[in-house]
Design a protein around this motif. Structure first.
Motif, PDB file in Angstrom:
ATOM      1  N   CYS A  47       0.831  -1.209   0.000  1.00 47.83           N
ATOM      2  CA  CYS A  47       0.000   0.000   0.000  1.00 47.83           C
ATOM      3  C   CYS A  47       0.865   1.259   0.000  1.00 47.83           C
ATOM      4  O   CYS A  47       0.573   2.225  -0.714  1.00 47.83           O
ATOM      5  N   ALA A 101       1.139   4.110  -2.792  1.00 44.22           N
ATOM      6  CA  ALA A 101       0.996   5.525  -2.431  1.00 44.22           C
ATOM      7  C   ALA A 101       2.143   6.339  -3.027  1.00 44.22           C
ATOM      8  O   ALA A 101       1.927   7.433  -3.563  1.00 44.22           O
ATOM      9  N   PRO A 124      -0.688  10.794  -2.169  1.00 40.83           N
ATOM     10  CA  PRO A 124      -0.157   9.454  -1.867  1.00 40.83           C
ATOM     11  C   PRO A 124      -1.115   8.543  -1.090  1.00 40.83           C
ATOM     12  O   PRO A 124      -1.133   8.531   0.134  1.00 40.83           O
ATOM     13  N   PHE A 125      -1.886   7.776  -1.842  1.00 42.23           N
ATOM     14  CA  PHE A 125      -2.767   6.771  -1.249  1.00 42.23           C
ATOM     15  C   PHE A 125      -2.714   5.520  -2.113  1.00 42.23           C
ATOM     16  O   PHE A 125      -2.737   5.616  -3.342  1.00 42.23           O
ATOM     17  N   ARG A 152      -4.182   2.749  -6.778  1.00 44.07           N
ATOM     18  CA  ARG A 152      -3.594   3.933  -6.145  1.00 44.07           C
ATOM     19  C   ARG A 152      -4.492   5.116  -6.445  1.00 44.07           C
ATOM     20  O   ARG A 152      -5.390   5.034  -7.272  1.00 44.07           O
ATOM     21  N   ASN A 153      -4.237   6.211  -5.776  1.00 41.36           N
ATOM     22  CA  ASN A 153      -5.016   7.423  -5.998  1.00 41.36           C
ATOM     23  C   ASN A 153      -4.868   7.875  -7.450  1.00 41.36           C
ATOM     24  O   ASN A 153      -3.787   7.767  -8.032  1.00 41.36           O
ATOM     25  N   THR A 169      -4.825  -0.492   3.419  1.00 45.12           N
ATOM     26  CA  THR A 169      -4.716   0.813   2.785  1.00 45.12           C
ATOM     27  C   THR A 169      -3.709   1.703   3.506  1.00 45.12           C
ATOM     28  O   THR A 169      -3.483   1.552   4.701  1.00 45.12           O
ATOM     29  N   SER A 170      -3.118   2.599   2.746  1.00 49.91           N
ATOM     30  CA  SER A 170      -2.089   3.468   3.317  1.00 49.91           C
ATOM     31  C   SER A 170      -2.673   4.504   4.262  1.00 49.91           C
ATOM     32  O   SER A 170      -1.988   4.974   5.162  1.00 49.91           O
ATOM     33  N   MET A 176       4.475   7.368   5.724  1.00 44.01           N
ATOM     34  CA  MET A 176       3.326   8.030   5.110  1.00 44.01           C
ATOM     35  C   MET A 176       3.369   9.541   5.352  1.00 44.01           C
ATOM     36  O   MET A 176       3.036  10.317   4.454  1.00 44.01           O
ATOM     37  N   HIS A 188       3.260  12.430   2.396  1.00 49.78           N
ATOM     38  CA  HIS A 188       2.310  13.554   2.393  1.00 49.78           C
ATOM     39  C   HIS A 188       3.049  14.885   2.436  1.00 49.78           C
ATOM     40  O   HIS A 188       2.634  15.849   1.779  1.00 49.78           O
TER      41      HIS A 188
END
Length: 160
Positions: free
Chosen positions: A13, A17, A27-28, A44-45, A80-81, A148, A152
Motif C-alpha cells: 500500500c 501511495a 499518496p494513497f 492507487r489514488n 490501505t495506506s 506516510m 504527504h
C-alpha cells in the motif's frame, strides 16, 4: 491486532501511495486481499485528472461488487495506506466488504495537513466506524506511519 504476515500487504500500500505521488497524485494506495491471503486487486489514488472521487478504496469497492460474491466480500480485507474517507467507507459498507487495516489515520492526516499549511478537505473527516458501524477496523500501523507522513509532506511541500 496486525499479524506479521499482513505487513507485506501494508508495505505494498505504501509503495502504491508512492507510485501515486510520483504520478502527480496524492499518496494513497490500497490492496484487496481474500480470506486465504490472495491479492485480488490493488489501486492507487488517481485524482490528478480532476475527478476527486478516484480514490483507491472506492475503486476496490467497485471492483469487489463486480467480481466477488457477497460472502467473499465479507471475508476479504482491505489494506490501505490511509484510513478511508467517508465516501470510501460508505462504498466499502454498501458493497459489504470486510475488515479494513490502515497505516495512518484520518486524524493523523488532518494534523499533518495543518502542520504543512494545507487547507482541510471539503468533506468532514470521520473515523470509519462512524460511517460503517460494527465494521472491524484496525490502525494506525505505527511502524509505517512516519513513511506516510514523509510522502504527504513531499506531496504538499511548498503549500506553506
Amino acid at each position: 491486532m496486525i499479524a506479521e504476515h499482513e505487513m507485506p500487504y501494508l508495505k505494498r500500500c505504501v509503495v502504491l501511495a508512492e507510485e501515486a505521488l510520483d504520478a502527480g497524485d496524492e499518496p494513497f494506495g490500497s490492496v484487496l486481499v481474500s480470506c486465504d491471503g490472495k491479492v485480488l486487486a490493488e489501486d492507487r489514488n488517481r485524482i490528478a485528472d480532476g475527478d476527486a472521487t478516484r480514490h483507491p478504496e472506492f475503486a476496490l469497492a467497485r471492483w469487489a461488487a463486480q467480481n466477488m460474491t457477497l460472502r467473499a466480500r465479507a471475508e476479504a480485507t482491505v489494506y490501505t495506506s490511509g484510513e478511508h474517507c467517508p465516501m470510501c467507507a460508505a462504498a466499502h459498507g454498501w458493497v459489504g466488504l470486510g475488515r479494513i487495516v490502515y497505516v495512518s489515520s484520518s486524524a493523523q492526516l488532518s494534523k499533518w495537513l495543518e502542520e504543512f499549511g494545507v487547507a482541510p478537505p471539503p468533506v468532514a473527516t470521520l473515523p470509519i466506524e462512524q460511517v460503517v458501524p460494527g465494521l472491524v477496523v484496525e490502525g494506525p500501523v505505527t511502524v509505517l506511519v512516519e513513511t506516510m507522513k514523509v510522502l504527504h509532506q513531499r506531496c504538499h511541500q511548498g503549500a506553506e
